[in-house]
Scaffold this motif. Sequence first.
Motif, PDB file in Angstrom:
ATOM      1  N   ARG A 131       0.825  -1.208   0.000  1.00 11.40           N
ATOM      2  CA  ARG A 131       0.000   0.000   0.000  1.00 11.40           C
ATOM      3  C   ARG A 131       0.860   1.259   0.000  1.00 11.40           C
ATOM      4  O   ARG A 131       0.578   2.223  -0.718  1.00 11.40           O
ATOM      5  CB  ARG A 131      -0.927  -0.009   1.223  1.00 11.40           C
ATOM      6  N   ARG A 134       4.174   5.749  -5.397  1.00 16.49           N
ATOM      7  CA  ARG A 134       4.301   5.765  -6.857  1.00 16.49           C
ATOM      8  C   ARG A 134       3.275   6.687  -7.481  1.00 16.49           C
ATOM      9  O   ARG A 134       3.580   7.421  -8.433  1.00 16.49           O
ATOM     10  CB  ARG A 134       4.168   4.338  -7.402  1.00 16.49           C
ATOM     11  N   THR A 177       8.658   0.151  -5.842  1.00 11.77           N
ATOM     12  CA  THR A 177       7.913  -1.099  -5.716  1.00 11.77           C
ATOM     13  C   THR A 177       8.087  -1.655  -4.308  1.00 11.77           C
ATOM     14  O   THR A 177       9.066  -1.356  -3.614  1.00 11.77           O
ATOM     15  CB  THR A 177       8.406  -2.144  -6.732  1.00 11.77           C
ATOM     16  N   GLU A 200       2.434   1.790  -3.465  1.00 13.39           N
ATOM     17  CA  GLU A 200       1.455   2.246  -4.446  1.00 13.39           C
ATOM     18  C   GLU A 200       1.132   3.724  -4.251  1.00 13.39           C
ATOM     19  O   GLU A 200       1.029   4.491  -5.222  1.00 13.39           O
ATOM     20  CB  GLU A 200       0.189   1.397  -4.334  1.00 13.39           C
ATOM     21  N   GLN A 201       0.984   4.146  -3.003  1.00 10.70           N
ATOM     22  CA  GLN A 201       0.713   5.554  -2.720  1.00 10.70           C
ATOM     23  C   GLN A 201       1.884   6.432  -3.147  1.00 10.70           C
ATOM     24  O   GLN A 201       1.697   7.489  -3.766  1.00 10.70           O
ATOM     25  CB  GLN A 201       0.431   5.735  -1.237  1.00 10.70           C
TER      26      GLN A 201
END
Length: 338
Positions: free
Chosen positions: A63, A69, A94, A66-67
């Motif tokens: 999580r 990125r 990643t 992803e935030q």
Amino acid sequence: MSLYRTELRRLAKRRFSRYMSLLGLLVLAAVVVGVFFTNQKIDAAQLAKAERQADQQHQEQVRWSEQERAECERAKAAGTPNDGRYPADCSVITAPSRDQIEAKWFLPSSFDFRKSFDETLVPFAAILALVGFVIGASFIGAEWSTGGMMNLLLWRPKRLTVLLTKLAALLTGVLAVTLPAAVLWFAGFWAVATFRGSTEKMTSGAWQSFALTGLRGVALVLVITTIGFALASLGRHTAMALGGVVALMVVGQFGLGILLSMASVRFAEAWLLPTYALAWMTKKITLEDWNSCNANYYGECNPATMDITWQQSSALFSVGVVVILGAALWAMRRRDIS
């Protein structure tokens, strides 16, 4: 009457010797009890809990990546300067793979006898060496300061025989405390591993290695005891040994360590006595110099290394004992007894 038996009896009856020995044994017992209560035996439920925590950690990492990125891509699209917060290619942000987050990171401390017992022999030897040093210094130092040595030499005028007999009685007494303490140390940590850890994979080779390390620890205790005895005899007072050690550790070791560090001397630890004591117990210490670089075929930069072995430590301690004890014997023979 045997002088040796008399000295043994005198050593055993000295309250300071008994109290210091008891204090040292209590400290050792406290170490065993502390390790017992700070370790746990790993069962299936704890392993399952650790796996769940590892899964949870991995999900949090996913999580977060992803935030980050998404934030990186938005900042890149808006042309907002990131001040080095994000990389040029946002796709490199990643999460680590699941197998990179190990469940053992979330397990409570557990005492593995095969892996961890060898490390416990270092504090065992250090504590008993300190006790032996203080007892040895006070045993002969009290004889000089109270006039007992002069009275003894009136009916036993052989000076060197008297001094060496006292040393033999002292080492016998220290050995009589150290050997049972070593057996109890082994038994105590075996119990810790049985109830709060693991005793698996113990082979005859592992037992032999532990026994040899224990014998080196006993030898170190006797060497330090002899040095304390010799220093106090040389100065004819307990304070000579204790003060000399304080000066050596504070001025000679800490001060020298700071000076060598400021001078950027390579492998500065090689000039410090505790390094050789540790090398004696662990058989080898590898010192590293991170200011130098040995490049390998893959372009990696590895620090220069220097090995200090137990053979080098034994040579240093042997020379130290011979010099200090020899000086004490020479002073005993040459100086006036008054």
